[in-house]
Structure formats: structure tokens, C-alpha cells
Motif scaffolding. Structure first.
Motif, PDB file in Angstrom:
ATOM      1  N   GLY A 151       0.819  -1.209   0.000  1.00 53.62           N
ATOM      2  CA  GLY A 151       0.000   0.000   0.000  1.00 53.62           C
ATOM      3  C   GLY A 151       0.847   1.251   0.000  1.00 53.62           C
TER       4      GLY A 151
ATOM      5  N   ARG B 257     -10.481   0.276   7.706  1.00 53.38           N
ATOM      6  CA  ARG B 257     -10.754  -0.778   6.718  1.00 53.38           C
ATOM      7  C   ARG B 257     -12.241  -0.803   6.358  1.00 53.38           C
ATOM      8  NH1 ARG B 257      -9.369  -7.192   7.794  1.00 53.38           N
ATOM      9  NH2 ARG B 257      -9.778  -7.956   5.669  1.00 53.38           N
TER      10      ARG B 257
ATOM     11  N   ASP C  89     -13.190   2.195   4.233  1.00 55.82           N
ATOM     12  CA  ASP C  89     -12.733   1.950   2.869  1.00 55.82           C
ATOM     13  C   ASP C  89     -13.720   1.042   2.138  1.00 55.82           C
ATOM     14  OD1 ASP C  89     -11.187   1.681   0.576  1.00 55.82           O
ATOM     15  OD2 ASP C  89      -9.700   0.377   1.503  1.00 55.82           O
ATOM     16  N   ALA C  90     -14.107  -0.059   2.794  1.00 53.13           N
ATOM     17  CA  ALA C  90     -15.010  -1.022   2.164  1.00 53.13           C
ATOM     18  C   ALA C  90     -16.382  -0.428   1.882  1.00 53.13           C
ATOM     19  CB  ALA C  90     -15.151  -2.257   3.055  1.00 53.13           C
TER      20      ALA C  90
ATOM     21  N   SER D 180      -5.458  -2.089   9.455  1.00 54.02           N
ATOM     22  CA  SER D 180      -6.177  -1.497   8.315  1.00 54.02           C
ATOM     23  C   SER D 180      -6.027  -2.343   7.053  1.00 54.02           C
ATOM     24  CB  SER D 180      -5.686  -0.077   8.040  1.00 54.02           C
ATOM     25  OG  SER D 180      -4.461  -0.067   7.322  1.00 54.02           O
TER      26      SER D 180
ATOM     27  N   SER E 198      -5.829  -0.349   3.970  1.00 53.34           N
ATOM     28  CA  SER E 198      -6.811   0.718   3.772  1.00 53.34           C
ATOM     29  C   SER E 198      -6.317   2.080   4.241  1.00 53.34           C
ATOM     30  CB  SER E 198      -8.130   0.366   4.468  1.00 53.34           C
ATOM     31  OG  SER E 198      -8.791  -0.680   3.779  1.00 53.34           O
TER      32      SER E 198
ATOM     33  N   HIS F 197      -5.549   3.923   1.307  1.00 56.97           N
ATOM     34  CA  HIS F 197      -6.610   4.108   0.316  1.00 56.97           C
ATOM     35  C   HIS F 197      -7.596   5.220   0.689  1.00 56.97           C
ATOM     36  CE1 HIS F 197      -6.060  -0.502  -0.384  1.00 56.97           C
ATOM     37  NE2 HIS F 197      -5.085   0.202  -0.921  1.00 56.97           N
ATOM     38  N   VAL F 198      -7.834   5.406   1.986  1.00 60.44           N
ATOM     39  CA  VAL F 198      -8.850   6.351   2.446  1.00 60.44           C
ATOM     40  C   VAL F 198      -8.182   7.630   2.946  1.00 60.44           C
ATOM     41  CG1 VAL F 198     -10.777   6.727   4.035  1.00 60.44           C
ATOM     42  CG2 VAL F 198     -10.316   4.432   3.170  1.00 60.44           C
TER      43      VAL F 198
END
Length: 262
Positions: A39, A127, A130-131, A155, A158, A161-162
Motif C-alpha cells: 500500500g 478498513r 474503505d469497504a 487497516s 486501507s 486508500h482512504v
């Protein structure tokens, strides 16, 4: 190249990032394990250095392609990881949290974590956010450092990602969100609104407010929210843990927004 040992100066300097004060001062943190390192490498210009054991470098050669990993022995790698069984990869990464105002100047779903102390819970909320498609998370008040190694690991990537921000003033954050057109919904077991009857609220720009794992939201924060929303308990359980409550609330919002075509 001979792998660096636990006494090497670069390893020692990286090991200092296990302390929050050093992470904050240097604006650096450790990403531990293949998922975290992968990541981190996806975020441009953030990875300062990757440490890997020879066996991990061979196993994850595709992941590390172009990363120019520094080889370290098992003891050196273990000194950089708080995992019970280190996976052999740790990256030194630059901080990348954003300004709170950037979080508020958007549409969708916002997550505000007030005084969340457990790093595993913080990572799980990231997490889940994010989902569920949340556009940002804010760690407010006395919340755990999102760069804590356990948070990064929990995470499962994540964190990278977020978009997220850190704000020391949850009351000011709530008022600022409301001034920017967000409907603040406090997840509260004693709330006046049933989550399963809240569709009219959920199809707006919602900022979910979650409190501490042990004592929930302070009364002064819950009172600032536009509405307090409870998750109905149909059995004999006293309550739900933070991660489960967050998942239910965020997915309820996600369902409502999708039904509205957002």
C-alpha cells in the motif's frame, strides 16, 4: 550485499519510529508486512526506505520491483516489527494525512472517530470505511495515532486508500462540519433514531460520529450532533463493539446513498 544487523545505525534510527513522539516529530512511520508495504509503495513519493530479510526479498520480488530494498538480517527486521511473527518486510514511510478542511469540502460519507484509543479498532474502522466507500476519516480528540504500527497493520492496506486527517478539537470539528453542510449523526446506544428507520437522514451528506470503545461518546459531543442514532438490539446482548457498530452504520449509509444514485 551483506544484510544489515540490529546494531546498524540506519536500523537503529528506523526503530525509533516505534515511538509516537518521534513519528510526529519526523513525520515518518513504519509500514510493517507485505500488505502495508504494498500500500505504501502505491502512494507516490512516500516510501523513504524498505527493509527486507533476504528470504522475504526473494518471496516478494514482484512487490519490491523498483523499490531498491535494503537487506537486513532476521534480528534487525524483528527489531522494527511489533508483530509476533514478522513477515520480513518493513518500510519507512512519510506521513500523508491531509488537512481537515479538505475532508469537509467533499460529498459522500465522512467518519469522525472521537477518542478511539485501541489501535486495532482504529485500523478496523479505517478498513470498514474503505469497504463502505466513505470518502474520508478524521481521528479527533485523544484518538490513537493512525500511524501506530498496530493500526497500520489492522487497516490491511486501507490506511493508504482512504484520505484521513487528525484533529485535536472534536467539538470544533463537529461545528465546522455542520457549517459546511454535513448532517452529523452520533452512533449512540441511547439515541432517539433507530438506524433501520433512518433512511431519510442517511441519503444526505452524513458525518458519522463514533466514540471511545469503553465509554462511548461524551455527552457534550453527542448533544452537538444533529441526531443520535441507535442500532437496535433484538437479543440479550448489552451492546455492540465499536468495529461492529461502525460497520453497520457505514453500510446503512452506503446502501442509502446507492439507492439514491450517489
Amino acid at each position: 550485499m551483506t544484510p544489515l544487523t540490529v546494531g546498524n545505525a540506519r536500523v537503529k534510527e528506523a526503530r525509533k519510529l516505534s515511538r509516537r513522539s518521534v513519528r510526529t516529530e519526523r513525520r515518518l512511520f513504519l509500514a510493517d508486512g507485505p500488505k502495508a508495504v504494498e500500500g505504501a509503495l502505491e502512494v507516490p513519493d512516500r516510501v523513504v526506505e524498505v527493509f527486507a530479510t533476504p528470504s522475504a526479498a526473494e518471496q516478494h520480488a514482484a512487490l519490491l520491483a523498483g523499490a531498491d530494498a535494503t537487506l537486513v538480517d532476521d534480528r534487525a527486521l524483528a527489531s522494527l516489527s511489533d508483530a509476533v511473527n514478522p513477515a520480513g518486510l518493513v518500510a519507512v514511510v512519510r506521513h500523508f494525512d491531509q488537512a481537515v478542511d479538505d475532508m469537509l469540502d467533499a460529498n459522500g460519507m465522512l467518519v469522525i472517530c472521537a477518542d478511539i484509543r485501541d489501535p486495532g479498532n482504529a485500523g478496523t474502522v479505517l478498513r470498514t470505511a474503505d469497504a463502505a466507500g466513505a470518502h474520508a476519516v478524521v481521528f479527533a480528540g485523544q484518538s490513537v495515532d493512525p500511524y501506530n504500527p498496530k493500526t497500520v497493520r489492522a487497516s490491511v492496506g486501507s490506511l493508504f486508500h482512504v484520505p484521513f486527517a487528525i484533529d485535536s478539537d472534536p467539538e470544533g470539528l463537529i461545528r465546522n462540519a455542520q457549517a459546511n453542510g454535513w448532517v452529523v449523526l452520533a452512533a449512540d446506544g441511547g439515541g432517539e433514531v433507530d438506524l433501520f428507520e433512518a433512511d431519510d437522514l442517511l441519503n444526505q451528506r452524513v458525518a458519522w460520529l463514533f466514540g471511545n470503545e469503553a465509554w462511548g461518546l461524551p455527552a457534550e459531543l453527542a448533544e452537538l450532533a444533529d441526531h443520535r442514532v441507535r442500532i437496535p438490539i433484538h437479543g440479550r446482548a448489552e451492546s455492540l463493539n465499536l468495529a461492529t457498530a461502525a460497520a453497520l452504520c457505514l453500510y446503512a449509509s452506503a446502501r442509502s446513498l446507492r439507492n439514491q444514485g450517489h
